[in-house]
Design a protein around this motif. Sequence first.
Motif, PDB file in Angstrom:
ATOM      1  N   ASP A  24      67.234 137.032-110.304  1.00 37.22           N
ATOM      2  CA  ASP A  24      67.458 135.811-109.530  1.00 37.22           C
ATOM      3  C   ASP A  24      68.125 134.758-110.409  1.00 37.22           C
ATOM      4  N   THR A  25      69.369 134.385-110.092  1.00 43.11           N
ATOM      5  CA  THR A  25      70.094 133.433-110.939  1.00 43.11           C
ATOM      6  C   THR A  25      69.438 132.050-110.933  1.00 43.11           C
ATOM      7  N   GLN A  26      68.787 131.678-109.823  1.00 46.10           N
ATOM      8  CA  GLN A  26      68.074 130.404-109.786  1.00 46.10           C
ATOM      9  C   GLN A  26      66.954 130.387-110.833  1.00 46.10           C
ATOM     10  N   CYS A  27      66.207 131.481-110.922  1.00 40.84           N
ATOM     11  CA  CYS A  27      65.131 131.583-111.925  1.00 40.84           C
ATOM     12  C   CYS A  27      65.710 131.545-113.338  1.00 40.84           C
ATOM     13  N   GLN A  28      66.844 132.193-113.537  1.00 38.09           N
ATOM     14  CA  GLN A  28      67.479 132.195-114.859  1.00 38.09           C
ATOM     15  C   GLN A  28      67.893 130.782-115.260  1.00 38.09           C
ATOM     16  N   ASP A  29      68.486 130.040-114.316  1.00 36.18           N
ATOM     17  CA  ASP A  29      68.899 128.661-114.587  1.00 36.18           C
ATOM     18  C   ASP A  29      67.698 127.789-114.916  1.00 36.18           C
ATOM     19  N   GLU A  30      66.635 127.937-114.139  1.00 34.62           N
ATOM     20  CA  GLU A  30      65.446 127.102-114.335  1.00 34.62           C
ATOM     21  C   GLU A  30      64.782 127.390-115.668  1.00 34.62           C
ATOM     22  N   LEU A  31      64.720 128.651-116.057  1.00 34.45           N
ATOM     23  CA  LEU A  31      64.140 129.003-117.351  1.00 34.45           C
ATOM     24  C   LEU A  31      64.965 128.415-118.491  1.00 34.45           C
ATOM     25  N   SER A  32      66.278 128.481-118.380  1.00 37.64           N
ATOM     26  CA  SER A  32      67.147 127.925-119.407  1.00 37.64           C
ATOM     27  C   SER A  32      66.957 126.422-119.541  1.00 37.64           C
ATOM     28  N   LEU A  33      66.842 125.726-118.404  1.00 37.06           N
ATOM     29  CA  LEU A  33      66.627 124.284-118.446  1.00 37.06           C
ATOM     30  C   LEU A  33      65.281 123.952-119.081  1.00 37.06           C
ATOM     31  N   ALA A  34      64.265 124.719-118.758  1.00 36.91           N
ATOM     32  CA  ALA A  34      62.944 124.496-119.369  1.00 36.91           C
ATOM     33  C   ALA A  34      63.021 124.657-120.880  1.00 36.91           C
ATOM     34  N   HIS A  35      63.810 125.640-121.319  1.00 35.45           N
ATOM     35  CA  HIS A  35      63.926 125.888-122.765  1.00 35.45           C
ATOM     36  C   HIS A  35      64.603 124.719-123.473  1.00 35.45           C
ATOM     37  N   ILE A  36      65.739 124.264-122.972  1.00 32.25           N
ATOM     38  CA  ILE A  36      66.459 123.213-123.696  1.00 32.25           C
ATOM     39  C   ILE A  36      65.782 121.863-123.555  1.00 32.25           C
ATOM     40  N   SER A  37      64.909 121.691-122.548  1.00 38.79           N
ATOM     41  CA  SER A  37      64.196 120.424-122.386  1.00 38.79           C
ATOM     42  C   SER A  37      62.860 120.424-123.112  1.00 38.79           C
ATOM     43  N   ASN A  38      62.622 121.462-123.909  1.00 40.07           N
ATOM     44  CA  ASN A  38      61.402 121.559-124.723  1.00 40.07           C
ATOM     45  C   ASN A  38      60.125 121.517-123.883  1.00 40.07           C
ATOM     46  N   THR A  39      60.204 122.060-122.684  1.00 40.91           N
ATOM     47  CA  THR A  39      59.024 122.172-121.834  1.00 40.91           C
ATOM     48  C   THR A  39      58.238 123.421-122.232  1.00 40.91           C
ATOM     49  N   ALA A  40      56.925 123.313-122.278  1.00 36.10           N
ATOM     50  CA  ALA A  40      56.089 124.476-122.616  1.00 36.10           C
ATOM     51  C   ALA A  40      56.262 125.545-121.538  1.00 36.10           C
ATOM     52  N   ILE A  41      56.571 126.768-121.951  1.00 30.04           N
ATOM     53  CA  ILE A  41      56.832 127.863-121.010  1.00 30.04           C
ATOM     54  C   ILE A  41      55.681 128.866-121.043  1.00 30.04           C
ATOM     55  N   PHE A  42      55.133 129.166-119.874  1.00 27.24           N
ATOM     56  CA  PHE A  42      54.065 130.154-119.735  1.00 27.24           C
ATOM     57  C   PHE A  42      54.545 131.253-118.779  1.00 27.24           C
ATOM     58  N   PRO A  43      54.876 132.444-119.280  1.00 28.64           N
ATOM     59  CA  PRO A  43      55.271 133.532-118.377  1.00 28.64           C
ATOM     60  C   PRO A  43      54.046 134.263-117.809  1.00 28.64           C
ATOM     61  N   ILE A  44      54.095 134.491-116.522  1.00 27.38           N
ATOM     62  CA  ILE A  44      53.087 135.311-115.843  1.00 27.38           C
ATOM     63  C   ILE A  44      53.827 136.440-115.149  1.00 27.38           C
ATOM     64  N   SER A  45      53.389 137.659-115.371  1.00 30.24           N
ATOM     65  CA  SER A  45      54.126 138.802-114.824  1.00 30.24           C
ATOM     66  C   SER A  45      53.251 139.670-113.931  1.00 30.24           C
ATOM     67  N   GLN A  46      53.872 140.166-112.861  1.00 29.90           N
ATOM     68  CA  GLN A  46      53.177 141.072-111.954  1.00 29.90           C
ATOM     69  C   GLN A  46      53.473 142.535-112.264  1.00 29.90           C
ATOM     70  N   VAL A  47      54.295 142.758-113.278  1.00 35.92           N
ATOM     71  CA  VAL A  47      54.542 144.126-113.770  1.00 35.92           C
ATOM     72  C   VAL A  47      54.485 144.099-115.290  1.00 35.92           C
TER      73      VAL A  47
END
Length: 420
Positions: A86-109
Amino acid sequence: MMEEHENIEKAHERVLDIMISYSPQDGRFVKKLADCLENESYSVWYYGKEMEPSMESYHASKQGPAKAIIDCKVFLQVMSIACAGDTQCQDELSLAHISNTAIFPISQVYFPVLAHHLTSGMKLILARINWTFFVKEEMFDENLEAFLKALKHHFTDQPDPTEDKEGDSEKGDDTKLDETSDQKHFWERHFPAKQEVTWIEFRENFLQDYGDRLADNFEEEQRKWVINLIYRDIFDLNKTIDKKTYETFAAEDTSKDVNHFYNRVIDYAIGCFAMKEVFSMESSVRLTAVENLGSFHTPGVIRALLGFLDDGDPNLRAVAALALGRTGTKSAKVINRLVKECNDEDRLVRQSSSLSLGKLKAVKQVPVLLEMWRNDAISHVREAALVALQLMGGDEAEQAIRVTQVLTKEMASLRQKADL
């Protein structure tokens, strides 16, 4: 207009606890998870959530998800095979990274199933972060408890007791970097008695040590890009590499990690990947990133923005010029480049560059802005130059404005009399 530009001076405050990014196919899981988080008194937003008065601004525009990322303290990425594509998810993750937001991945697989679906950018950003896996529905409560514990430690600014331990929270990258047998940093391993080496020699030894690791994370073209990144951005295309430049980039290593230089290169590459995705014309989060870039003034952001000024797309050049002003970085390299862009063939680039010079209060460039205000062929560019002079302030700028306004008024009066 002055008031509009003064607003960008205000510091950004993160007012939202958690923003959840996800693919629509995972909506049922996201709602269940969000309800659990709200039961723990966290404020949570995700696209598609029922309207709440306190979060109306996030629903009000297409930039809602991006604004939520800027405003949130924790960015929760719900990973699945659908999300990976999903390109929307990719864009949002990239923005979170450059904005120094704490990232917590949760996976269903589990990660091995998901890994080959991830883009290089997503894989790199998420590789060194603890993941929580919600694979088996019957273990939801147990996994939720582990996740809430990690979340609590983040919000109370305490070390996460689950970090680097086996269990529900795991690293996204299922293999750790092996330690080399020789416990020395890269330069000391290969060039212990040298203060400089050729680029070819440096590159060959780097690939000897880390070629396999690069192959695990990058496609062939991207591996070439990373090597070029080292040559171009770190060593300025010099055919001779000196130890001092190497040490400046590597910076001090308090962890005594023998792979410290490699890890610094990968961190820099991740930042460049993220920046490129966020600021591409197709990005769904570009506008919000530009509007809030004052929060992200890291060296990697500055280098990437300067690089975008060479792009063939004038829209991207304009965005980059405006964003540089909002970072607050007043280095000679940034100021000189913005001055150069004031002569760009595209009017939007000239407008953005002049406004950034004003925002940065580059008082030595008053003559440049004055020239634009008086002589640019496009009225919008002239107006931007005037706003820039007003933003800049100071005796020289104010005097230049007064003199020009007096002259303009006098010329208008003379024309009026001549018409009579």
